[in-house]
Write a protein that holds these residues in place. Structure first.
Motif, PDB file in Angstrom:
ATOM      1  N   UNK A 229       1.270  -1.009  -0.224  1.00  0.00           N
ATOM      2  CA  UNK A 229       0.312   0.177  -0.188  1.00  0.00           C
ATOM      3  C   UNK A 229       0.717   1.325   0.063  1.00  0.00           C
ATOM      4  N   UNK A 230       2.393   1.167   0.201  1.00  0.00           N
ATOM      5  CA  UNK A 230       3.424   2.147   0.419  1.00  0.00           C
ATOM      6  C   UNK A 230       2.259   3.111  -0.632  1.00  0.00           C
ATOM      7  N   UNK A 231       2.891   2.926  -1.867  1.00  0.00           N
ATOM      8  CA  UNK A 231       2.738   3.157  -3.222  1.00  0.00           C
ATOM      9  C   UNK A 231       1.588   4.247  -2.927  1.00  0.00           C
ATOM     10  N   UNK A 232       0.322   3.685  -2.907  1.00  0.00           N
ATOM     11  CA  UNK A 232      -0.939   4.593  -2.136  1.00  0.00           C
ATOM     12  C   UNK A 232      -0.517   5.515  -1.834  1.00  0.00           C
ATOM     13  N   UNK A 233      -0.119   5.253  -0.876  1.00  0.00           N
ATOM     14  CA  UNK A 233       0.393   6.381  -0.296  1.00  0.00           C
ATOM     15  C   UNK A 233       0.505   7.405   0.082  1.00  0.00           C
ATOM     16  N   UNK A 234       2.041   6.860  -0.532  1.00  0.00           N
ATOM     17  CA  UNK A 234       2.489   7.896  -1.810  1.00  0.00           C
ATOM     18  C   UNK A 234       2.093   8.966  -2.574  1.00  0.00           C
ATOM     19  N   UNK A 235       1.380   8.651  -3.285  1.00  0.00           N
ATOM     20  CA  UNK A 235       0.431   9.134  -4.511  1.00  0.00           C
ATOM     21  C   UNK A 235      -0.482   9.887  -3.819  1.00  0.00           C
ATOM     22  N   UNK A 236      -1.265   9.529  -3.199  1.00  0.00           N
ATOM     23  CA  UNK A 236      -2.120  10.213  -1.770  1.00  0.00           C
ATOM     24  C   UNK A 236      -1.706  11.533  -1.023  1.00  0.00           C
ATOM     25  N   UNK A 237      -0.452  11.488  -0.984  1.00  0.00           N
ATOM     26  CA  UNK A 237       0.042  12.989   0.137  1.00  0.00           C
ATOM     27  C   UNK A 237       0.639  13.442  -1.165  1.00  0.00           C
ATOM     28  N   UNK A 238       1.193  13.249  -1.949  1.00  0.00           N
ATOM     29  CA  UNK A 238       1.971  13.779  -2.893  1.00  0.00           C
ATOM     30  C   UNK A 238       0.521  14.800  -3.618  1.00  0.00           C
ATOM     31  N   UNK A 239      -0.340  14.980  -3.772  1.00  0.00           N
ATOM     32  CA  UNK A 239      -1.934  15.159  -4.052  1.00  0.00           C
ATOM     33  C   UNK A 239      -2.366  16.177  -2.826  1.00  0.00           C
ATOM     34  N   UNK A 240      -2.662  15.502  -2.012  1.00  0.00           N
ATOM     35  CA  UNK A 240      -2.623  16.633  -0.910  1.00  0.00           C
ATOM     36  C   UNK A 240      -1.471  17.483  -0.487  1.00  0.00           C
ATOM     37  N   UNK A 241      -0.489  17.442  -0.291  1.00  0.00           N
ATOM     38  CA  UNK A 241       0.681  18.805  -0.540  1.00  0.00           C
ATOM     39  C   UNK A 241       0.756  19.240  -1.798  1.00  0.00           C
TER      40      UNK A 241
ATOM     41  N   UNK B 295      -1.828  20.302  -3.439  1.00  0.00           N
ATOM     42  CA  UNK B 295      -3.552  20.994  -3.223  1.00  0.00           C
ATOM     43  C   UNK B 295      -2.912  21.833  -2.218  1.00  0.00           C
ATOM     44  N   UNK B 296      -2.535  21.796  -1.105  1.00  0.00           N
ATOM     45  CA  UNK B 296      -2.554  22.091   0.031  1.00  0.00           C
ATOM     46  C   UNK B 296      -1.535  23.186   0.261  1.00  0.00           C
ATOM     47  N   UNK B 297      -0.468  23.720   0.197  1.00  0.00           N
ATOM     48  CA  UNK B 297       0.201  23.857   0.169  1.00  0.00           C
ATOM     49  C   UNK B 297       0.903  24.612   2.075  1.00  0.00           C
ATOM     50  N   UNK B 298      -0.676  25.185   3.079  1.00  0.00           N
ATOM     51  CA  UNK B 298      -0.443  25.987   3.969  1.00  0.00           C
ATOM     52  C   UNK B 298      -0.239  24.654   5.072  1.00  0.00           C
ATOM     53  N   UNK B 299      -0.221  23.548   4.613  1.00  0.00           N
ATOM     54  CA  UNK B 299      -0.134  22.635   5.781  1.00  0.00           C
ATOM     55  C   UNK B 299       1.354  21.963   5.569  1.00  0.00           C
ATOM     56  N   UNK B 300       2.188  22.514   4.503  1.00  0.00           N
ATOM     57  CA  UNK B 300       3.729  22.400   4.167  1.00  0.00           C
ATOM     58  C   UNK B 300       4.278  22.876   5.459  1.00  0.00           C
ATOM     59  N   UNK B 301       3.702  24.072   5.222  1.00  0.00           N
ATOM     60  CA  UNK B 301       4.637  25.670   6.476  1.00  0.00           C
ATOM     61  C   UNK B 301       4.961  26.005   7.232  1.00  0.00           C
ATOM     62  N   UNK B 302       4.301  24.549   8.500  1.00  0.00           N
ATOM     63  CA  UNK B 302       4.562  24.505   9.642  1.00  0.00           C
ATOM     64  C   UNK B 302       6.233  23.588  10.057  1.00  0.00           C
TER      65      UNK B 302
END
Length: 140
Positions: free
Chosen positions: A80-92, A94-101
């Motif tokens: 399931x690791x490739x699926x988690x990585x692709x989901x994290x890339x989509x979220x990252x 789309x939402x740069x504000x979450x990466x700022x902290x």
């Protein structure tokens, strides 16, 4: 505390080698600081060496000896690791504000490095001054 522990060594250098109080304090502070850094380096290298031997050697870590539940968990995670990585890339993306902290925390850690090096530099200076003026400190 460093001055309290090293005071007998400083007095020994003064009596046996007939060094002045300043030179004995300087030699003691440098010696104790050097020994402590060498011991920390040796412990750190030993920790790295033992960790590498633990994971690299087959006699310490046998995959077949793991419980079947742990093996199945590791296999499912690996699948399931490739699926988690692709989901994290989509979220990252789309939402740069979450990466700022996380980015701010990384920048703060990098900016603290000079303070760490300054602290490591000032420890022997304070040890020397403590040993040099130990009588005045004790009278306080």
């Amino acid at each position: 505390m460093l001055g309290w522990v090293t005071t007998p060594l400083c007095r020994l250098l003064e009596k046996r080698l007939h060094l002045s109080h300043k030179r004995a304090a300087l030699c003691t502070a440098v010696a104790v600081y050097t020994v402590s850094l060498v011991l920390l380096a040796l412990l750190f290298t030993r920790l790295i060496r033992e960790s590498a031997a633990f994971f690299a050697s087959g006699r310490y870590f046998r995959y077949e000896a793991l419980a079947p539940a742990v093996r199945s968990f590791l296999e499912r995670t690996w699948q399931e690791l490739p699926q988690w990585i692709s989901a994290a890339q989509k979220n990252f993306s789309g939402n740069m504000g979450a990466a700022m902290p996380a980015l701010q925390g990384t920048v703060k850690a990098i900016l603290l490095l000079p303070a760490v090096f300054l602290t490591l530099t000032l420890i022997p200076v304070f040890a020397y001054l403590t040993l040099l003026y130990r009588e005045n400190l004790l009278s306080l």
